[in-house]
Design a protein around this motif. Structure first.
Motif, PDB file in Angstrom:
ATOM      1  N   MET A   1       7.409  80.144  -9.114  1.00 54.37           N
ATOM      2  CA  MET A   1       6.056  80.024  -9.620  1.00 54.37           C
ATOM      3  C   MET A   1       5.575  78.587  -9.412  1.00 54.37           C
ATOM      4  O   MET A   1       6.273  77.626  -9.688  1.00 54.37           O
ATOM      5  N   THR A   2       4.362  78.454  -8.944  1.00 54.11           N
ATOM      6  CA  THR A   2       3.769  77.144  -8.696  1.00 54.11           C
ATOM      7  C   THR A   2       2.886  76.765  -9.871  1.00 54.11           C
ATOM      8  O   THR A   2       2.083  77.563 -10.352  1.00 54.11           O
ATOM      9  N   ILE A   3       3.028  75.542 -10.330  1.00 54.08           N
ATOM     10  CA  ILE A   3       2.184  75.031 -11.402  1.00 54.08           C
ATOM     11  C   ILE A   3       0.844  74.645 -10.785  1.00 54.08           C
ATOM     12  O   ILE A   3       0.789  74.022  -9.730  1.00 54.08           O
ATOM     13  N   ARG A   4      -0.239  75.013 -11.449  1.00 56.15           N
ATOM     14  CA  ARG A   4      -1.575  74.699 -10.941  1.00 56.15           C
ATOM     15  C   ARG A   4      -1.702  73.198 -10.711  1.00 56.15           C
ATOM     16  O   ARG A   4      -1.360  72.384 -11.565  1.00 56.15           O
ATOM     17  N   GLY A   5      -2.186  72.843  -9.529  1.00 62.35           N
ATOM     18  CA  GLY A   5      -2.387  71.443  -9.208  1.00 62.35           C
ATOM     19  C   GLY A   5      -1.213  70.798  -8.501  1.00 62.35           C
ATOM     20  O   GLY A   5      -1.278  69.633  -8.138  1.00 62.35           O
ATOM     21  N   THR A   6      -0.137  71.539  -8.329  1.00 62.53           N
ATOM     22  CA  THR A   6       0.990  71.020  -7.557  1.00 62.53           C
ATOM     23  C   THR A   6       1.142  71.875  -6.310  1.00 62.53           C
ATOM     24  O   THR A   6       0.770  73.038  -6.300  1.00 62.53           O
ATOM     25  N   ALA A   7       1.666  71.278  -5.277  1.00 60.00           N
ATOM     26  CA  ALA A   7       1.813  72.005  -4.012  1.00 60.00           C
ATOM     27  C   ALA A   7       3.288  72.073  -3.641  1.00 60.00           C
ATOM     28  O   ALA A   7       3.989  71.060  -3.683  1.00 60.00           O
ATOM     29  N   ASP A   8       3.727  73.279  -3.286  1.00 60.64           N
ATOM     30  CA  ASP A   8       5.073  73.390  -2.745  1.00 60.64           C
ATOM     31  C   ASP A   8       4.999  73.038  -1.259  1.00 60.64           C
ATOM     32  O   ASP A   8       3.930  72.717  -0.735  1.00 60.64           O
ATOM     33  N   GLU A   9       6.120  73.060  -0.575  1.00 64.66           N
ATOM     34  CA  GLU A   9       6.109  72.602   0.822  1.00 64.66           C
ATOM     35  C   GLU A   9       5.262  73.489   1.728  1.00 64.66           C
ATOM     36  O   GLU A   9       4.641  72.989   2.670  1.00 64.66           O
ATOM     37  N   ILE A  10       5.172  74.768   1.443  1.00 63.49           N
ATOM     38  CA  ILE A  10       4.333  75.661   2.257  1.00 63.49           C
ATOM     39  C   ILE A  10       2.861  75.344   2.020  1.00 63.49           C
ATOM     40  O   ILE A  10       2.069  75.257   2.962  1.00 63.49           O
ATOM     41  N   GLN A  11       2.475  75.161   0.764  1.00 60.73           N
ATOM     42  CA  GLN A  11       1.090  74.826   0.447  1.00 60.73           C
ATOM     43  C   GLN A  11       0.719  73.461   1.017  1.00 60.73           C
ATOM     44  O   GLN A  11      -0.382  73.294   1.541  1.00 60.73           O
ATOM     45  N   LEU A  12       1.628  72.499   0.919  1.00 64.13           N
ATOM     46  CA  LEU A  12       1.360  71.175   1.467  1.00 64.13           C
ATOM     47  C   LEU A  12       1.160  71.240   2.978  1.00 64.13           C
ATOM     48  O   LEU A  12       0.253  70.607   3.523  1.00 64.13           O
ATOM     49  N   ALA A  13       1.970  72.037   3.654  1.00 67.42           N
ATOM     50  CA  ALA A  13       1.808  72.210   5.099  1.00 67.42           C
ATOM     51  C   ALA A  13       0.458  72.861   5.408  1.00 67.42           C
ATOM     52  O   ALA A  13      -0.217  72.472   6.367  1.00 67.42           O
ATOM     53  N   THR A  14       0.053  73.818   4.589  1.00 65.39           N
ATOM     54  CA  THR A  14      -1.240  74.478   4.784  1.00 65.39           C
ATOM     55  C   THR A  14      -2.380  73.489   4.568  1.00 65.39           C
ATOM     56  O   THR A  14      -3.338  73.445   5.357  1.00 65.39           O
ATOM     57  N   LEU A  15      -2.305  72.684   3.514  1.00 64.47           N
ATOM     58  CA  LEU A  15      -3.346  71.683   3.247  1.00 64.47           C
ATOM     59  C   LEU A  15      -3.427  70.664   4.377  1.00 64.47           C
ATOM     60  O   LEU A  15      -4.524  70.267   4.792  1.00 64.47           O
ATOM     61  N   THR A  16      -2.276  70.262   4.884  1.00 66.57           N
ATOM     62  CA  THR A  16      -2.246  69.320   6.007  1.00 66.57           C
ATOM     63  C   THR A  16      -2.896  69.937   7.237  1.00 66.57           C
ATOM     64  O   THR A  16      -3.682  69.287   7.931  1.00 66.57           O
ATOM     65  N   ARG A  17      -2.597  71.197   7.496  1.00 64.39           N
ATOM     66  CA  ARG A  17      -3.182  71.890   8.647  1.00 64.39           C
ATOM     67  C   ARG A  17      -4.695  72.019   8.491  1.00 64.39           C
ATOM     68  O   ARG A  17      -5.455  71.821   9.444  1.00 64.39           O
ATOM     69  N   ILE A  18      -5.143  72.329   7.267  1.00 63.19           N
ATOM     70  CA  ILE A  18      -6.585  72.424   7.013  1.00 63.19           C
ATOM     71  C   ILE A  18      -7.253  71.087   7.321  1.00 63.19           C
ATOM     72  O   ILE A  18      -8.280  71.029   8.001  1.00 63.19           O
ATOM     73  N   LEU A  19      -6.679  70.001   6.828  1.00 59.85           N
ATOM     74  CA  LEU A  19      -7.245  68.669   7.069  1.00 59.85           C
ATOM     75  C   LEU A  19      -7.226  68.327   8.553  1.00 59.85           C
ATOM     76  O   LEU A  19      -8.237  67.868   9.101  1.00 59.85           O
ATOM     77  N   ASP A  20      -6.104  68.559   9.208  1.00 61.71           N
ATOM     78  CA  ASP A  20      -5.996  68.264  10.645  1.00 61.71           C
ATOM     79  C   ASP A  20      -7.022  69.047  11.454  1.00 61.71           C
ATOM     80  O   ASP A  20      -7.717  68.490  12.305  1.00 61.71           O
ATOM     81  N   ASP A  21      -7.107  70.350  11.178  1.00 63.73           N
ATOM     82  CA  ASP A  21      -8.058  71.204  11.908  1.00 63.73           C
ATOM     83  C   ASP A  21      -9.499  70.769  11.647  1.00 63.73           C
ATOM     84  O   ASP A  21     -10.316  70.702  12.565  1.00 63.73           O
ATOM     85  N   TYR A  22      -9.798  70.488  10.383  1.00 70.15           N
ATOM     86  CA  TYR A  22     -11.153  70.097  10.018  1.00 70.15           C
ATOM     87  C   TYR A  22     -11.544  68.804  10.720  1.00 70.15           C
ATOM     88  O   TYR A  22     -12.630  68.697  11.301  1.00 70.15           O
ATOM     89  N   CYS A  23     -10.654  67.826  10.677  1.00 69.70           N
ATOM     90  CA  CYS A  23     -10.940  66.526  11.300  1.00 69.70           C
ATOM     91  C   CYS A  23     -11.047  66.655  12.821  1.00 69.70           C
ATOM     92  O   CYS A  23     -11.904  66.023  13.437  1.00 69.70           O
ATOM     93  N   GLU A  24     -10.207  67.481  13.413  1.00 73.03           N
ATOM     94  CA  GLU A  24     -10.277  67.680  14.864  1.00 73.03           C
ATOM     95  C   GLU A  24     -11.615  68.304  15.259  1.00 73.03           C
ATOM     96  O   GLU A  24     -12.262  67.859  16.200  1.00 73.03           O
ATOM     97  N   GLN A  25     -12.044  69.314  14.511  1.00 71.77           N
ATOM     98  CA  GLN A  25     -13.320  69.971  14.812  1.00 71.77           C
ATOM     99  C   GLN A  25     -14.498  69.016  14.625  1.00 71.77           C
ATOM    100  O   GLN A  25     -15.503  69.119  15.316  1.00 71.77           O
ATOM    101  N   ALA A  26     -14.365  68.081  13.693  1.00 75.76           N
ATOM    102  CA  ALA A  26     -15.435  67.120  13.430  1.00 75.76           C
ATOM    103  C   ALA A  26     -15.364  65.909  14.354  1.00 75.76           C
ATOM    104  O   ALA A  26     -16.229  65.044  14.303  1.00 75.76           O
ATOM    105  N   GLY A  27     -14.315  65.848  15.183  1.00 72.61           N
ATOM    106  CA  GLY A  27     -14.181  64.746  16.117  1.00 72.61           C
ATOM    107  C   GLY A  27     -13.682  63.458  15.490  1.00 72.61           C
ATOM    108  O   GLY A  27     -13.937  62.374  16.007  1.00 72.61           O
ATOM    109  N   MET A  28     -12.974  63.569  14.390  1.00 74.65           N
ATOM    110  CA  MET A  28     -12.445  62.388  13.712  1.00 74.65           C
ATOM    111  C   MET A  28     -11.016  62.131  14.172  1.00 74.65           C
ATOM    112  O   MET A  28     -10.165  62.998  14.066  1.00 74.65           O
ATOM    113  N   GLU A  29     -10.788  60.927  14.656  1.00 75.07           N
ATOM    114  CA  GLU A  29      -9.439  60.516  15.055  1.00 75.07           C
ATOM    115  C   GLU A  29      -8.576  60.352  13.814  1.00 75.07           C
ATOM    116  O   GLU A  29      -9.089  60.256  12.704  1.00 75.07           O
ATOM    117  N   GLY A  30      -7.272  60.245  14.003  1.00 81.89           N
ATOM    118  CA  GLY A  30      -6.332  60.119  12.897  1.00 81.89           C
ATOM    119  C   GLY A  30      -6.572  58.934  11.995  1.00 81.89           C
ATOM    120  O   GLY A  30      -6.238  58.955  10.821  1.00 81.89           O
TER     121      GLY A  30
END
Length: 75
Positions: A1-30
């Motif tokens: 069970m995940t505590i609200r507001g904390t991310a397990d490694e799968i959720q953290l990977a998903t959040l990272t992917r969301i950020l990476d994809d979003y920034c790439e689509q917006a043309g923002m470098e790292g």
């Protein structure tokens, strides 16, 4: 069970992917200053209970429209 507001490694990977994809689509470098701002906002959204990738992306759209470093255009 995940505590609200904390991310397990799968959720953290998903959040990272969301950020990476979003920034790439917006043309923002790292190292783009908006990337760090978006990352902080993404974590705040997740901590607040928003965990749907689509809802996070929609919320980030609003952040990008309003964010301007030192009065400059965000991109």
């Amino acid at each position: 069970m995940t505590i609200r507001g904390t991310a397990d490694e799968i959720q953290l990977a998903t959040l990272t992917r969301i950020l990476d994809d979003y920034c790439e689509q917006a043309g923002m470098e790292g190292t783009h200053p908006a990337r760090e701002h978006l990352a902080r906002r993404l974590i705040a959204l997740f901590t607040g209970g928003i965990d749907s990738p689509d809802h996070i992306k929609m919320a980030l759209d609003g952040v990008v429209k309003d964010w301007k470093p030192n009065g400059a255009h965000p991109f």
